[in-house]
Design a protein around this motif. Structure first.
Motif, PDB file in Angstrom:
ATOM      1  N   UNK A 184     -43.396  23.376  12.413  1.00 40.40           N
ATOM      2  CA  UNK A 184     -42.090  23.054  13.173  1.00 40.40           C
ATOM      3  C   UNK A 184     -41.025  24.171  12.188  1.00 40.40           C
ATOM      4  N   UNK A 185     -41.419  25.323  12.262  1.00 33.61           N
ATOM      5  CA  UNK A 185     -40.591  25.943  10.614  1.00 33.61           C
ATOM      6  C   UNK A 185     -40.871  27.129  11.747  1.00 33.61           C
ATOM      7  N   UNK A 186     -42.364  27.714  12.077  1.00 32.51           N
ATOM      8  CA  UNK A 186     -42.518  29.274  12.566  1.00 32.51           C
ATOM      9  C   UNK A 186     -43.516  28.635  13.644  1.00 32.51           C
ATOM     10  N   UNK A 187     -43.335  27.921  14.199  1.00 26.58           N
ATOM     11  CA  UNK A 187     -44.468  27.512  15.386  1.00 26.58           C
ATOM     12  C   UNK A 187     -44.709  28.200  16.186  1.00 26.58           C
ATOM     13  N   UNK A 188     -45.949  28.262  16.682  1.00 30.89           N
ATOM     14  CA  UNK A 188     -46.798  28.572  17.650  1.00 30.89           C
ATOM     15  C   UNK A 188     -45.851  27.836  19.449  1.00 30.89           C
ATOM     16  N   UNK A 189     -45.840  28.673  20.332  1.00 25.79           N
ATOM     17  CA  UNK A 189     -45.406  27.748  21.714  1.00 25.79           C
ATOM     18  C   UNK A 189     -46.884  26.662  22.409  1.00 25.79           C
ATOM     19  N   UNK A 190     -47.074  25.905  21.377  1.00 25.21           N
ATOM     20  CA  UNK A 190     -48.071  25.783  22.191  1.00 25.21           C
ATOM     21  C   UNK A 190     -47.836  23.398  21.471  1.00 25.21           C
ATOM     22  N   UNK A 191     -47.078  22.877  21.944  1.00 29.75           N
ATOM     23  CA  UNK A 191     -46.988  21.512  21.653  1.00 29.75           C
ATOM     24  C   UNK A 191     -48.081  20.357  21.347  1.00 29.75           C
TER      25      UNK A 191
END
Length: 312
Positions: A184-191
């Motif tokens: 949510x804040x410094x996320x990775x490109x994964x859903x």
């Protein structure tokens, strides 16, 4: 020939879907005692031969028949069981011991509790106890029911919420200062991490909603738990399906995170994700009991999906 085969399959399907209608006790050759047992089961969700585990410090049973006891005897028994001074004909069952329901009697004249339950630990250890006192100190002899016991205690949830939120806020803040990846804040490109958080929040809301609006349905599930969603009423089935979905998505999340990040960063990310999931569970479980969880869940969906869409 093809039309004939199709017609034959259609007949088989329709015949398999035929409903003969509900079978009522009138259609069975049952005794009055058996009918009473079925009636008791539908309202109390347990009957003879049901297994319990003692979860209280002790369970005090009375050897004599309930109808042979006068009201003063019953009151005296209640007081003595609370003070720890036992009658000569009392039997004590200790914590963690397993017992089985041997008999059930209803005494309308009993002003304390009209339902008496006879339970047995073994062939030589058995006695009678009021139903309300019994149910306060026992849990169904099933790991799912005992798990539900642990997570249905509101006081435990409040304490857990305080500890989890405090630890999660502190841990996430330190991780953000170090520039670590956080859902949510410094996320990775994964859903998958976002889906996992939303699933846990939704399941927590559904869990508390069933307890609010379908207490008897939940009570029956508590006494007869199942992990098969197709063998349960609709909303319970949806809840169990969401539990299975959480397990599957969690596995996919771990796989995706370890593939995208180095081992050290992946471990930190998963720790932060676990903290966010724990916060989601305790916050939505408690707030839904006060109807705040529903608008909060909508707001959380908007926030989470919005943050996910902005990931580069």
């Amino acid at each position: 020939m093809r039309k004939l085969v199709s017609l034959f399959c259609l007949v088989l399907i329709l015949s398999g879907c035929y409903n003969r209608g509900p079978i009522t006790p009138d259609a069975w050759d049952l005794t009055s005692q058996q009918i009473d047992s079925i009636s008791f089961y539908t309202t109390h969700h347990y009957t003879q031969n049901y297994n319990f585990v003692v979860t209280g410090d002790s369970l005090v049973l009375v050897a004599q028949q309930p109808e042979d006891m006068s009201v003063p005897d019953i009151v005296s028994m209640e007081i003595e069981s609370e003070t720890g001074e036992l009658q000569k004909d009392s039997i004590t069952i200790r914590k963690h011991e397993r017992i089985v329901v041997a008999d059930i009697k209803t005494l309308p004249a009993d002003t304390i509790d009209s339902v008496w339950v006879k339970v047995a630990r073994d062939q030589l250890t058995f006695g009678w106890i009021h139903e309300n006192e019994l149910l306060e100190k026992v849990s169904p002899d099933d790991p799912i029911s005992q798990f539900i016991d642990q997570f249905s205690n509101v006081h435990l949830l409040v304490f857990l919420a305080f500890c989890v939120v405090t630890a999660a806020v502190y841990g996430l803040r330190r991780m953000m200062r170090k520039g670590c990846k956080i859902v949510h804040f410094n996320d990775i490109p994964s859903f998958y991490p976002t889906i996992l958080c939303l699933l846990i929040a939704s399941s927590a809301v559904l869990y508390s909603s069933i307890q609010l609006f379908g207490p008897e349905t939940w009570r029956h599930f508590y006494y007869h738990p199942s992990l098969n969603p197709f063998a349960l009423p609709f909303w319970l089935g949806v809840f169990i399906t969401s539990v299975w979905a959480i397990i599957i998505v969690a596995i996919a999340t771990v796989d995706d995170v370890t593939r995208m990040l180095p081992l050290g960063q992946a471990v930190l990310y998963l720790i932060g994700l676990a903290a966010v999931c724990a916060v989601c569970y305790v916050v939505f479980s408690i707030t839904t009991l006060y109807y705040i969880g529903y608008p909060l869940l909508i707001a959380y969906y908007i926030f989470a999906l919005g943050r996910q869409r902005n990931i580069p």
